[in-house]
Design a protein around this motif. Structure first.
Motif, PDB file in Angstrom:
ATOM      1  N   ALA A  14      -6.068  -2.553  -5.063  1.00 53.23           N
ATOM      2  CA  ALA A  14      -5.344  -3.832  -4.947  1.00 53.23           C
ATOM      3  C   ALA A  14      -6.222  -4.892  -4.295  1.00 53.23           C
ATOM      4  CB  ALA A  14      -4.065  -3.623  -4.140  1.00 53.23           C
ATOM      5  N   GLY A  15      -7.060  -4.482  -3.365  1.00 53.82           N
ATOM      6  CA  GLY A  15      -7.940  -5.434  -2.689  1.00 53.82           C
ATOM      7  C   GLY A  15      -9.230  -5.711  -3.447  1.00 53.82           C
ATOM      8  N   PRO A  66     -12.815  -9.484   7.286  1.00 54.16           N
ATOM      9  CA  PRO A  66     -13.690  -8.425   6.758  1.00 54.16           C
ATOM     10  C   PRO A  66     -14.970  -8.943   6.109  1.00 54.16           C
ATOM     11  CG  PRO A  66     -11.412  -8.041   6.095  1.00 54.16           C
ATOM     12  CD  PRO A  66     -11.460  -9.406   6.726  1.00 54.16           C
ATOM     13  N   THR A  99      -6.123  11.441   2.403  1.00 54.58           N
ATOM     14  CA  THR A  99      -7.041  10.397   1.946  1.00 54.58           C
ATOM     15  C   THR A  99      -6.792   9.939   0.501  1.00 54.58           C
ATOM     16  OG1 THR A  99      -8.713  12.027   1.323  1.00 54.58           O
ATOM     17  CG2 THR A  99      -8.855  11.108   3.560  1.00 54.58           C
ATOM     18  N   HIS A 131     -16.576   3.171  -0.701  1.00 54.55           N
ATOM     19  CA  HIS A 131     -16.082   2.003   0.028  1.00 54.55           C
ATOM     20  C   HIS A 131     -16.984   0.831  -0.302  1.00 54.55           C
ATOM     21  CE1 HIS A 131     -13.117   4.354   2.152  1.00 54.55           C
ATOM     22  NE2 HIS A 131     -14.020   5.302   2.118  1.00 54.55           N
ATOM     23  N   LYS A 135      -3.918   7.459  -8.810  1.00 53.09           N
ATOM     24  CA  LYS A 135      -3.433   7.134  -7.461  1.00 53.09           C
ATOM     25  C   LYS A 135      -2.539   8.261  -6.930  1.00 53.09           C
ATOM     26  CE  LYS A 135       0.556   4.420  -8.965  1.00 53.09           C
ATOM     27  NZ  LYS A 135       1.129   3.076  -9.088  1.00 53.09           N
ATOM     28  N   LEU A 153      -5.667   6.352  -0.325  1.00 50.77           N
ATOM     29  CA  LEU A 153      -6.505   5.143  -0.256  1.00 50.77           C
ATOM     30  C   LEU A 153      -6.723   4.480  -1.613  1.00 50.77           C
ATOM     31  CD1 LEU A 153      -9.328   6.397   2.180  1.00 50.77           C
ATOM     32  CD2 LEU A 153      -7.447   4.857   2.742  1.00 50.77           C
ATOM     33  N   PRO A 209     -11.180  -4.135   7.759  1.00 52.74           N
ATOM     34  CA  PRO A 209      -9.816  -4.684   7.673  1.00 52.74           C
ATOM     35  C   PRO A 209      -8.954  -4.376   8.900  1.00 52.74           C
ATOM     36  CG  PRO A 209     -10.454  -3.720   5.577  1.00 52.74           C
ATOM     37  CD  PRO A 209     -11.527  -3.343   6.562  1.00 52.74           C
ATOM     38  N   ALA A 210      -9.301  -3.322   9.619  1.00 49.54           N
ATOM     39  CA  ALA A 210      -8.522  -2.977  10.811  1.00 49.54           C
ATOM     40  C   ALA A 210      -8.672  -4.004  11.924  1.00 49.54           C
ATOM     41  CB  ALA A 210      -8.957  -1.599  11.327  1.00 49.54           C
ATOM     42  N   GLU A 265       0.647   8.828  -6.354  1.00 55.68           N
ATOM     43  CA  GLU A 265       1.857   9.293  -7.041  1.00 55.68           C
ATOM     44  C   GLU A 265       1.488  10.255  -8.167  1.00 55.68           C
ATOM     45  OE1 GLU A 265       1.445   6.340  -5.841  1.00 55.68           O
ATOM     46  OE2 GLU A 265       3.216   6.068  -4.574  1.00 55.68           O
ATOM     47  N   TYR A 294     -10.136  11.499  -1.147  1.00 56.03           N
ATOM     48  CA  TYR A 294     -10.336  10.180  -1.739  1.00 56.03           C
ATOM     49  C   TYR A 294     -11.753  10.005  -2.273  1.00 56.03           C
ATOM     50  CZ  TYR A 294     -11.750   5.406  -2.168  1.00 56.03           C
ATOM     51  OH  TYR A 294     -12.319   4.263  -2.668  1.00 56.03           O
ATOM     52  N   GLU A 329      -4.949   3.407  -4.216  1.00 56.04           N
ATOM     53  CA  GLU A 329      -4.191   2.234  -4.673  1.00 56.04           C
ATOM     54  C   GLU A 329      -4.433   0.988  -3.803  1.00 56.04           C
ATOM     55  OE1 GLU A 329       0.012   2.839  -5.012  1.00 56.04           O
ATOM     56  OE2 GLU A 329       0.322   0.923  -6.029  1.00 56.04           O
ATOM     57  N   PRO A 330      -4.355   1.110  -2.470  1.00 56.37           N
ATOM     58  CA  PRO A 330      -4.615  -0.100  -1.660  1.00 56.37           C
ATOM     59  C   PRO A 330      -6.016  -0.667  -1.850  1.00 56.37           C
ATOM     60  CG  PRO A 330      -3.704   1.660  -0.281  1.00 56.37           C
ATOM     61  CD  PRO A 330      -3.924   2.240  -1.636  1.00 56.37           C
ATOM     62  N   LEU A 331      -7.009   0.196  -1.998  1.00 60.18           N
ATOM     63  CA  LEU A 331      -8.372  -0.322  -2.184  1.00 60.18           C
ATOM     64  C   LEU A 331      -8.495  -1.025  -3.532  1.00 60.18           C
ATOM     65  CD1 LEU A 331     -10.515   2.577  -0.646  1.00 60.18           C
ATOM     66  CD2 LEU A 331     -10.001   0.357   0.355  1.00 60.18           C
TER      67      LEU A 331
END
Lengths: 76, 635
Positions: free
Chosen positions: B254-255, B483, B245, B431, B275, B248, B459-460, B277, B315, B250-252
């Motif tokens: 970015a959005g 979404p 988990t 979230h 993040k 999550l 988003p799925a 890494e 996460y 970095e992508p969250l």
């Protein structure tokens, strides 16, 4: 250009690498490039080009561009 | 014989020290096949309305799912339920790990705990035999110390220990339970209920095998092997295997939907420091799994360079103590995670409550006199850790914050209520609902207060060609939706996904197992349950099992006085985010209210009040529960 496949998108790349460096001789449509790399376009939810969110279908990349791709992520 | 289940419940009265074993009939178990549905049935029937959460009369139910312990990836879960001291309503929290499967191997589907022990005790269960043992020597100890002591007491290093920590002993309203020091029933304060009963731990050891319970063990084993193989080849579970988990963050970000500074913002300038890494480089030492699960999404870590006896931050914990407190110090976040695990605090509620206090401090609603001189500003990692310690011990300002953000805001007064980011008293998870409207609807309507695991996230279901979307077709989701929209089709998505999620919580599946969130096709979910039971269930039957669970919990809350007005979101969510790609955008209030009415209608509830209709309840074999609704609400 440098391309980062975030989340599960690196699943589709050779050896599951997250970062790929590509030499582009001319501006190239990103969607076409991703198809060549084997990343399904439907799995790409967000595209960040040089720090800005952009539309996958419209964007061209070249030279020193940095592209980050992210899938639709779920909860947990 | 009931296949797939031990059909045994252990009843424990801590006031009288009486232990009894009850056998469930197959007809009963078919309606309430474990987990959420079984717990809901027991609470409605055995817990009188308006029982004080910390009274001995509160009933603590720990219930395995039907499939928990089967040799199938992600079928590991059990629920813990009681009246919640955080929300005053239906309390529930699920966890995986090894404890649930071990309980089943020891001969029990569930444990029902009533009363209060005069002194601290723990429960020891081995192959069908249970015993109450003294636990004064465990009281006040960290979970690592207590687990070691229990295993030493009983002379077996393989004993699985489910326990509370000092936060539960001190009745922190969002104290949880942990098993094996790294799997958590975090939400709704179930650890505080257990603490109020003077019950520190439940140790189990069993020798039974799930296959011996199954109707068709060969099919179950073959399916288990197939799923383990297919999981490795499926993109939907790939990120969980590699990053878990923490992937999550970095992508969250970015959005623009990474909760930051108490949900004021959706993007965090320090994201690179927290993040995956950074986590991989600074913290990660190993990957671990739950029982029989091939995904291995759990992480082992070093904290400040030392191996931690606890699991690594997920996460939710990274988000709650990191960006949501404006903190980018990854070692401090990992330390906060370790403290939550050692003391067993829900890291979501703890982090969001501290962020609430930081915002109150920055607005002058609490000052240095209240904090004992701590400069409780966003970004102050040291302050965050100090306050977290105080919460677990109920010392200083921590005593107030141990009540949760809603109660703390009522005490602080002024505009503090605006900074309490909670629903029904429980804090929002990491979230951002302004980017995922059905997640927002889940926060609002969930019977346990804000919960991010009510439905798979929006988003799925945005791209009709995406793998996750297509995997939802067997459930009836066939029209993709963006979404950030609430309409009739989105409510149809919600109604289907909520029942499916509730089914997972009843049968023991993890959110990370079945499609559409992950890799197990709905037909294989069905096959696993039919191989276990021989019941010839259909997908509609599974959705009905899920719907039964949500209705039981709804009735529980109505009985406690909850109304439509409680199915809402914090005021902040209706306002615009301060930064990121969604800057200035809020969740439209009018659309939300209209969608809520639509959703009530789909659920067979009164469109205005949200009270379940008798007709729908009878169709779910819950006619008996309609009679439990408060008289003034019946329709």
């Amino acid at each position: 250009m440098k391309l980062y496949a975030g989340g599960q998108l690196d699943f589709y790349l050779l050896q599951h690498r997250s970062w790929v460096e590509l030499e582009l001789k001319e501006p190239t449509r990103l969607s076409a490039l991703l198809v060549e790399l084997g990343i399904p376009l439907a799995e790409v939810h967000l595209v960040v080009l040089n720090g800005q969110l952009v539309d996958l279908q419209e964007v061209f990349v070249c030279g020193q561009d940095e592209v980050k791709l992210y899938p639709a992520v779920n909860g947990g | 014989m009931t296949f797939g289940s031990t059909a045994k419940i252990l009843r424990v009265n801590l006031s009288t020290s009486v232990l009894e074993v009850e056998t469930l009939s197959e007809d009963f178990y078919r309606l309430y096949p474990g987990g959420k549905a079984l717990a809901g049935y027991i609470l409605l029937n055995e817990l009188p309305a308006h029982t004080e959460p910390f009274a001995p009369e509160n009933v603590l139910v720990i219930a395995n799912g039907l499939l928990t312990g089967a040799p199938v990836s992600t079928a590991t879960r059990y629920v813990v339920s009681a009246r919640s001291p955080l929300t005053g309503g239906y309390g529930e929290s699920e966890a995986g790990g090894f404890w649930g499967p071990e309980l089943k191997m020891a001969g029990f589907e569930a444990i029902i705990i009533k009363g209060r022990a005069p002194q601290p005790v723990y429960l020891w269960i081995q192959d069908g035999v249970a015993e109450i043992r003294p636990a004064e020597h465990l009281w006040g100890r960290t979970t690592a110390e207590a687990q070691q002591a229990i295993r030493a007491d009983l002379g077996d290093e393989k004993i699985r220990v489910l326990q509370i920590g000092i936060a539960g002993e001190n009745l922190v309203r969002y104290a949880g339970l942990t098993n094996d020091l790294r799997h958590f029933n975090g939400r709704t304060g179930m650890g505080a209920v257990m603490g109020s009963k003077n019950l520190r731990a439940i140790a189990v050891r069993g020798s039974q095998r799930y296959q011996s319970l199954a109707h068709d063990p060969e099919t179950l084993l073959t399916l288990g092997r197939k799923l383990s193989k297919s999981m490795r080849e499926h993109p939907a579970s790939w990120d969980l295997q590699v990053r878990g988990t923490p992937g999550l963050v970095e992508p969250l970000n970015a959005g623009g939907i990474l909760p930051t500074r108490n949900f004021r913002q959706g993007a965090f300038e320090g994201v690179d420091e927290v993040k995956w890494e950074a986590y991989e480089q600074q913290l990660l030492t190993a990957r671990r799994s739950c029982y029989a699960c091939a995904i291995r999404c759990k992480r082992e870590v070093n904290v400040n360079g030392q191996p931690s006896p606890y699991g690594g931050p997920e996460y939710e914990t990274l988000g709650a103590f990191g960006p949501n407190c404006g903190i980018s110090d990854l070692q401090a976040i990992a330390k906060a995670n370790e403290l939550c695990n050692a003391y067993v605090l829900d890291s979501i509620s703890a982090g969001v409550t501290i962020a609430f206090a930081m915002e109150c401090f920055e607005h002058g609603l609490i000052g240095l006199n209240d904090t004992g001189g701590i400069d409780l500003r966003f970004g102050n990692a040291e302050a965050m850790l100090t306050i977290l310690e105080q919460i677990a011990r109920r010392e200083g300002l921590g005593d107030l914050l141990a009540e949760g953000s809603k109660r703390a805001a009522e005490k602080i007064g002024g505009d503090a209520h605006f900074f309490a980011i909670q629903v029904k008293g429980q804090e929002l998870a990491m979230h951002e609902p302004r980017g995922k409207y059905n997640v927002g609807m889940g926060y609002a309507i969930s019977e346990i207060g804000a919960d991010h695991l009510v439905v798979a996230h929006d988003p799925a279901f945005a791209n009709p060609e995406a793998i996750q979307f297509k995997s939802a077709a067997p459930l009836g989701i066939t029209v993709a939706q963006p979404p950030r929209l609430l309409n009739a089709e989105k409510m149809k998505h919600f109604y289907i996904l909520e029942r499916w999620g509730s089914m997972e919580k009843t049968t023991g599946y993890c959110f990370f197992g079945p499609a559409p969130r992950s890799f197990i096709h709905p037909d294989d979910v069905l096959l696993s349950l039919n191989a276990a039971t021989g019941w010839n269930l259909t997908l509609d039957d599974l959705l009905q099992i899920g719907e039964r669970g949500t209705n039981l919990a709804r009735i529980f809350n109505l009985r406690e006085g909850f109304t439509r007005q409680d199915d809402t979101l914090p005021e902040r969510i209706f306002q615009g985010l301060e930064n990121g790609p969604l800057q200035g955008l809020g969740l439209p209030r009018e659309e939300f209210e209209q969608a809520l009415t639509l959703l009530y209608t789909l659920k067979g509830w009164d469109p205005q009040t949200g009270v379940p209709g008798r007709e729908r309840l009878e169709s779910l074999s819950l006619g008996w529960a309609a009679d439990m609704l408060p008289v003034q609400t019946r329709n």
